[in-house]
Design a protein around this motif. Structure first.
Motif, PDB file in Angstrom:
ATOM      1  N   TRP A 140      17.447 103.411 -16.812  1.00  0.00           N
ATOM      2  CA  TRP A 140      17.074 104.033 -17.425  1.00  0.00           C
ATOM      3  C   TRP A 140      15.274 103.772 -17.709  1.00  0.00           C
ATOM      4  N   VAL A 141      15.269 102.513 -18.042  1.00  0.00           N
ATOM      5  CA  VAL A 141      13.977 102.016 -18.203  1.00  0.00           C
ATOM      6  C   VAL A 141      13.237 101.943 -16.736  1.00  0.00           C
ATOM      7  N   GLY A 142      13.867 101.627 -15.780  1.00  0.00           N
ATOM      8  CA  GLY A 142      13.384 101.821 -14.409  1.00  0.00           C
ATOM      9  C   GLY A 142      12.947 103.205 -14.018  1.00  0.00           C
ATOM     10  N   ALA A 143      13.932 104.172 -14.460  1.00  0.00           N
ATOM     11  CA  ALA A 143      13.435 105.595 -14.165  1.00  0.00           C
ATOM     12  C   ALA A 143      12.445 105.935 -14.798  1.00  0.00           C
ATOM     13  N   GLN A 246      19.349  93.255   8.829  1.00  0.00           N
ATOM     14  CA  GLN A 246      19.811  93.609   7.618  1.00  0.00           C
ATOM     15  C   GLN A 246      21.398  93.132   7.602  1.00  0.00           C
ATOM     16  N   VAL A 247      22.287  93.746   8.489  1.00  0.00           N
ATOM     17  CA  VAL A 247      23.729  93.341   8.614  1.00  0.00           C
ATOM     18  C   VAL A 247      23.892  91.809   8.501  1.00  0.00           C
ATOM     19  N   VAL A 248      23.134  91.176   9.485  1.00  0.00           N
ATOM     20  CA  VAL A 248      23.283  89.962   9.738  1.00  0.00           C
ATOM     21  C   VAL A 248      22.864  89.243   8.490  1.00  0.00           C
ATOM     22  N   ALA A 249      21.713  89.693   7.398  1.00  0.00           N
ATOM     23  CA  ALA A 249      21.118  88.762   6.605  1.00  0.00           C
ATOM     24  C   ALA A 249      22.048  88.960   5.507  1.00  0.00           C
ATOM     25  N   GLN A 250      22.473  90.078   5.098  1.00  0.00           N
ATOM     26  CA  GLN A 250      23.413  90.418   3.998  1.00  0.00           C
ATOM     27  C   GLN A 250      24.551  89.659   3.957  1.00  0.00           C
ATOM     28  N   ARG A 251      25.276  89.032   4.742  1.00  0.00           N
ATOM     29  CA  ARG A 251      26.231  88.296   4.833  1.00  0.00           C
ATOM     30  C   ARG A 251      26.204  86.870   4.027  1.00  0.00           C
ATOM     31  N   ASP A 252      25.182  86.678   4.043  1.00  0.00           N
ATOM     32  CA  ASP A 252      24.672  85.348   3.256  1.00  0.00           C
ATOM     33  C   ASP A 252      23.715  85.344   2.063  1.00  0.00           C
ATOM     34  N   ALA A 253      23.075  86.675   2.112  1.00  0.00           N
ATOM     35  CA  ALA A 253      21.994  86.801   0.952  1.00  0.00           C
ATOM     36  C   ALA A 253      22.445  87.006  -0.655  1.00  0.00           C
ATOM     37  N   GLN A 254      21.776  86.392  -1.384  1.00  0.00           N
ATOM     38  CA  GLN A 254      22.226  86.749  -2.795  1.00  0.00           C
ATOM     39  C   GLN A 254      21.608  88.185  -3.063  1.00  0.00           C
ATOM     40  N   PRO A 255      22.837  89.074  -3.877  1.00  0.00           N
ATOM     41  CA  PRO A 255      22.190  90.409  -4.134  1.00  0.00           C
ATOM     42  C   PRO A 255      21.075  90.593  -4.795  1.00  0.00           C
ATOM     43  N   ALA A 256      20.754  89.636  -5.782  1.00  0.00           N
ATOM     44  CA  ALA A 256      19.394  89.905  -6.414  1.00  0.00           C
ATOM     45  C   ALA A 256      18.374  89.696  -5.347  1.00  0.00           C
ATOM     46  N   HIS A 257      18.446  88.743  -4.776  1.00  0.00           N
ATOM     47  CA  HIS A 257      17.421  88.137  -3.637  1.00  0.00           C
ATOM     48  C   HIS A 257      17.242  89.748  -2.840  1.00  0.00           C
ATOM     49  N   ALA A 258      18.248  90.140  -2.160  1.00  0.00           N
ATOM     50  CA  ALA A 258      18.264  91.434  -1.343  1.00  0.00           C
ATOM     51  C   ALA A 258      17.362  92.307  -1.922  1.00  0.00           C
ATOM     52  N   ALA A 259      17.830  92.743  -3.168  1.00  0.00           N
ATOM     53  CA  ALA A 259      17.412  93.792  -3.901  1.00  0.00           C
ATOM     54  C   ALA A 259      15.643  93.650  -4.004  1.00  0.00           C
ATOM     55  N   ILE A 260      15.464  92.471  -4.321  1.00  0.00           N
ATOM     56  CA  ILE A 260      13.877  92.407  -4.560  1.00  0.00           C
ATOM     57  C   ILE A 260      13.271  92.202  -3.264  1.00  0.00           C
ATOM     58  N   GLY A 295       9.942  99.518 -11.345  1.00  0.00           N
ATOM     59  CA  GLY A 295      11.102 100.619 -12.080  1.00  0.00           C
ATOM     60  C   GLY A 295      12.283 100.546 -10.914  1.00  0.00           C
ATOM     61  N   MET A 296      11.758 100.136  -9.590  1.00  0.00           N
ATOM     62  CA  MET A 296      12.661 100.134  -8.554  1.00  0.00           C
ATOM     63  C   MET A 296      13.500  98.919  -8.686  1.00  0.00           C
ATOM     64  N   LEU A 297      12.886  97.787  -8.904  1.00  0.00           N
ATOM     65  CA  LEU A 297      13.287  96.434  -9.311  1.00  0.00           C
ATOM     66  C   LEU A 297      14.464  96.503 -10.330  1.00  0.00           C
ATOM     67  N   LEU A 298      14.020  97.046 -11.494  1.00  0.00           N
ATOM     68  CA  LEU A 298      14.580  97.059 -12.825  1.00  0.00           C
ATOM     69  C   LEU A 298      15.960  97.869 -12.352  1.00  0.00           C
ATOM     70  N   SER A 299      15.979  99.028 -11.655  1.00  0.00           N
ATOM     71  CA  SER A 299      17.057  99.950 -11.363  1.00  0.00           C
ATOM     72  C   SER A 299      17.887  99.135 -10.289  1.00  0.00           C
ATOM     73  N   GLN A 300      17.874  98.196  -9.512  1.00  0.00           N
ATOM     74  CA  GLN A 300      18.515  97.574  -8.722  1.00  0.00           C
ATOM     75  C   GLN A 300      19.043  96.021  -9.442  1.00  0.00           C
ATOM     76  N   LEU A 301      18.105  95.542 -10.142  1.00  0.00           N
ATOM     77  CA  LEU A 301      18.822  93.902 -10.678  1.00  0.00           C
ATOM     78  C   LEU A 301      19.277  94.393 -11.968  1.00  0.00           C
ATOM     79  N   LYS A 302      19.288  95.408 -12.777  1.00  0.00           N
ATOM     80  CA  LYS A 302      19.931  95.612 -14.278  1.00  0.00           C
ATOM     81  C   LYS A 302      20.498  97.169 -14.057  1.00  0.00           C
ATOM     82  N   PRO A 303      21.478  97.262 -12.874  1.00  0.00           N
ATOM     83  CA  PRO A 303      22.036  98.382 -13.038  1.00  0.00           C
ATOM     84  C   PRO A 303      23.086  98.919 -14.035  1.00  0.00           C
TER      85      PRO A 303
END
Length: 303
Positions: A140-143, A246-260, A295-303
């Protein structure tokens, strides 16, 4: 950070850069061909570009593995292709400077289109309310930040918005719907079937775009040749290479890092538009971009 995680972050950074610069290619391509022609050829190339990845992963499958139901794949891929077609068409028409200028309308810029399209990451969890999901405070804050940022970026002092920006904004709703469809269709799919599903949706989008182009646009060989480099980048790099990374990277990436990192796509779009196309954002626009990115980052990191 271990080596695998670092490599994943680097690959995601390259993915964001490729996707962001694709907005520049989309804008340049409009000087030679119509928007549906551009998308039709682009997504056809994208579908073909995923074939080698599919074949390579198919070889690693356990012998005798049945895979996903073909009917489900065909129907799901067609639905995804339709959503992709509408979202991509609205975005591409919104970037079609020469075509919109002929009607006295203003097109969006590569940088603005990148940020406005990125609003889908805020819209997805909000749309999730319809599916009985409960977004957290970050959504909501991100929106709220994204709405204020969108106003500063696209709405002028006399309270008007360019036609191109409006089309790209409407397209963001279809990008969000596309993400929700993926969420419904992808559970239970392994890597091979997931990429096959993507190949089907790209092919469906290509067919719909080319049919629309045949009905509404003039397709010429000189135009296609002139737009060739932009189409090749949009199809081979933005779809084929970036999707593979993206397919290769997201097997080992941390979700927070990927979002940012993936949120930097809109930043690369703005930088590419500035360097390659001479697009300039006002101070008001830069503030709007900053709020939208936050707003995009907040929406992804604090859903």
């Amino acid at each position: 950070m271990n080596t695998r995680a670092l490599r994943a972050d680097v690959l995601l950074f390259l993915t964001a850069a490729i996707w962001g610069l694709a907005f520049v290619a989309q804008r340049v391509g409009m000087e030679h061909v119509g928007p549906l022609t551009f998308n039709g050829i682009r997504f056809a190339l994208g579908a073909l570009a995923l074939v080698p990845l599919t074949l390579a992963l198919e070889k690693r499958r356990t012998p005798g593995f049945a895979g996903a139901d073909r009917r489900r794949m065909a129907i799901g891929g067609g639905m995804l292709g339709l959503a992709l077609f509408i979202g991509a068409s609205l975005q591409q028409i919104g970037l079609a400077g020469p075509q919109l200028a002929g009607f006295g309308l203003e097109a969006s810029t590569a940088g603005k289109a990148g940020f406005i399209t990125g609003l889908y990451v805020v819209l997805v969890p909000i749309f999730g309310l319809l599916l009985a999901q409960r977004p957290g405070w970050g959504t909501w804050v991100g929106a709220a930040l994204a709405v204020v940022g969108m106003y500063l970026l696209s709405v002028t002092s006399d309270l008007t918005i360019s036609f191109g920006d409006l089309l790209v904004f409407i397209g963001a709703f279809f990008w969000a719907g596309h993400v929700l469809l993926v969420g419904k269709l992808s559970p239970g799919l392994d890597a091979v079937d997931a990429i096959k599903l993507s190949t089907i949706q790209f092919a469906a989008c290509a067919v719909l775009s080319l049919v629309g182009a045949l009905l509404t646009e003039e397709i010429t060989l000189p135009g296609i040749v002139g737009a060739g480099p932009a189409i090749a980048y949009g199809g081979l790099m933005s779809v084929g290479v970036a999707y593979t990374l993206q397919v290769v990277a997201q097997r080992d990436a941390q979700p927070a890092h990927a979002a940012i990192i993936l949120s930097l796509e809109s930043v690369f779009a703005a930088i590419g538009g500035w360097i390659m196309l001479g697009e300039v954002l006002t101070t008001r626009g830069l503030v709007g971009c900053g709020l939208m990115l936050g707003g995009m980052l907040l929406s992804q990191l604090k859903p």
